[in-house]
Design a protein around this motif. Sequence first.
Motif, PDB file in Angstrom:
ATOM      1  N   LEU A 506       0.884  -1.505  -0.294  1.00 48.86           N
ATOM      2  CA  LEU A 506      -0.194  -0.364  -0.352  1.00 48.86           C
ATOM      3  C   LEU A 506       0.633   1.510  -0.214  1.00 48.86           C
ATOM      4  N   VAL A 507       0.572   2.689  -1.257  1.00 52.13           N
ATOM      5  CA  VAL A 507       1.557   3.354  -1.236  1.00 52.13           C
ATOM      6  C   VAL A 507       0.685   4.092  -0.788  1.00 52.13           C
ATOM      7  N   VAL A 508       0.734   5.119   0.190  1.00 56.75           N
ATOM      8  CA  VAL A 508       0.096   6.646  -0.188  1.00 56.75           C
ATOM      9  C   VAL A 508       1.100   7.636  -0.451  1.00 56.75           C
ATOM     10  N   ASP A 509       0.162   8.422  -1.391  1.00 56.27           N
ATOM     11  CA  ASP A 509       1.104   9.532  -2.157  1.00 56.27           C
ATOM     12  C   ASP A 509       0.292  10.137  -2.873  1.00 56.27           C
ATOM     13  N   HIS A 510       1.058  11.540  -3.024  1.00 53.94           N
ATOM     14  CA  HIS A 510       0.181  13.408  -3.999  1.00 53.94           C
ATOM     15  C   HIS A 510       1.057  12.759  -5.552  1.00 53.94           C
ATOM     16  N   ASP A 511       1.315  12.144  -5.818  1.00 51.60           N
ATOM     17  CA  ASP A 511       2.567  12.196  -6.785  1.00 51.60           C
ATOM     18  C   ASP A 511       1.461  11.070  -8.216  1.00 51.60           C
TER      19      ASP A 511
END
Length: 593
Positions: A506-511
């Motif tokens: 799971l990767v929380v990110d904004h890019d």
Amino acid sequence: MTRIAVLLTDRCHPKECQGECRTYCPPVRMGQECIVWGPDTKPIISEDLCIGCGICVHKCPFTAIKILNTPEAAEGEMVHRYGQNAFRLFRLPVTGGPGTVGLLGSNGIGKTTALRILAGVETPNLGDYEHPADLTKVLEYYRGTEMHAYFRKLSRHELRTVVKPQYVDGLAAIDQSIEDYVAEGGGNAARALERTGLYSARAKRLSEVSGGELQLTAIARTLSADADVYFFDEPSSYLDVINRLTVARLIRELGEDRPVVIVEHDLAILDYLADRVHLLYGEASAFGVVSHPMATRTAINTYLAGYLREENVRFRTEPVTFTSHPPKPPSARIPLVTFAPLVKEYPGFRTEVTGGTFHKGETVGVVGPNSTGKTTFVKMLAGVEPPTKGGPSPTVRVSYKPQYLKAQGDWSLQDRVMALSGGKDFDLSFFETDLVGSLSLRPILGTPLNKLSGGELQRVAIALSLAMDATLYLLDEPSAYLDTDERMNAARVIRRAAERRGAATLVVDHDVYFLDLLADSLMVFHAATHGTGKGGRGEGPYIMREGMNRLLKAVEVTFRRDEETLRPRVNKAGSALDREQKSKGEYYYDPAG
Ligand code: ADP
Ligand code: ADP
Ligand code: SF4
């Protein structure tokens, strides 16, 4: 080609070594003063006497020396040099007329230096670091070029410049409200507060607001300032996808009739707001060359391909390739981790997440506005925070990289690896054969973590979490502090780790580019009010296209895919494609979707 010798002064610790650089230097052994000790007891290397053998580079226990050749293409175009064995910048970006100029390059390659020179904060010395820098020499140097008029105005104090600085954390120490701080910058502060979405938060003290709000405050102040040239150094840090798109639109509009220069590592954002882009290449902390300007699409495609033909420069060994995201056939989706619906409540805040399943080898992006509970959700899965209702958390082995990294104590990555490598959960072979290279860890293996920069610490934290053998990897904002190149490398290595172990990640990110390279599917968080409190709601995982559709519909932004590279590109609001995609509900168009 010119040979240069660079000393990374922050890495050089003359009290802790035996002066190996000087002892083993062949010219020194022949009696020449190729390396002498400076007043600070650190080495001063003579570039005239150096024969380029590289012995000092390998002998230095702290990898503090770089001996390099600068490219022929940049010969004779040095604009600034900080000192004898210090960083040098070749060429400058071209600005002065309306339009947004983007700068794209790795950390330590000279983007901020270029920006400071154009903003009139630093006077370029054209390489002559021994004498005070002088703008009359600069005017002479640029005679007959586009930049002559720019420097002439700068020298006559006829250009008012304003800079949104790279680091905004320092604003928290200012004892002012958001509104007062923005108003102090001049111009129409109320309008800037409104347009950045800060108006309702305007009374908050700077000491009490989140990183995202500090960034928006700094941007609002810059946007509202009455200036002739505007500079934005990394405006997207701490902002969520939605803020990033809003800010990009505002900066783009500003650049329609004024000169704007921007440094940005989020490629979706840079692509959207810049009219032209200069790539910066070279060697971090040693030298940087500013390429000639290119149309934004060409610049980003060149950057991803990794080869700049005009200057015969390769700045990456492998191209970065995007693929479209067709949904995986059900037979390829083997369920691995299932979680029940979860609720977490804090005073004045509540988030709820629908239950879901992660599959073997699947990478799941987690996106949504700030403060909707993404970090809280990941913490519940990691078993760090108990849910208020629901659960229990899955009972699989979890490896968790938190959002905020703490460098406690003075241990180094090497010490940590030594301590972990006896345990059966630590995958030493993957660490050594893949992670060290992909995340450029070799030069910092022995550096105490409390001496690392934000980007270095992030790479260490990613490596430590991926080196653990687990069934579920939870990475909270791994792209923060990383430059574009590091983001692309991190995306690749995160996927490789997931495939190697058949784990779910799971990767929380904004890019958006980072997520597009990484994710098979998406969980989407939205803001939701609960009585008088604030909060959020998380749903999914959805297939990539469906997840992005759900996220983007809320902000009325559409993406298409570039025909040549398949990378996502933001459509201009109101363009034919934008209207067509909206009418079909295709906010994140994927030809194979
Ligand atoms: P970027 O913005 O691309 O990360 P910078 O322009 O901030 O790069 O820095 C480029 C290099 O110049 C870095 O190695 C930095 O340490 C060095 N540098 C920056 N300012 C100074 C200074 N005042 N004196 C000496 N070196 C400096
Ligand atoms: P996101 O990751 O979407 O930005 P977070 O999960 O970090 O959201 O947090 C959302 C909100 O939860 C925060 O703004 C804060 O109000 C609240 N919160 C988080 N942790 C705590 C805590 N330990 N105590 C009280 N409130 C908290
Ligand atoms: Fe001496 Fe230059 Fe060789 Fe270093 S690279 S040891 S400075 S000759």
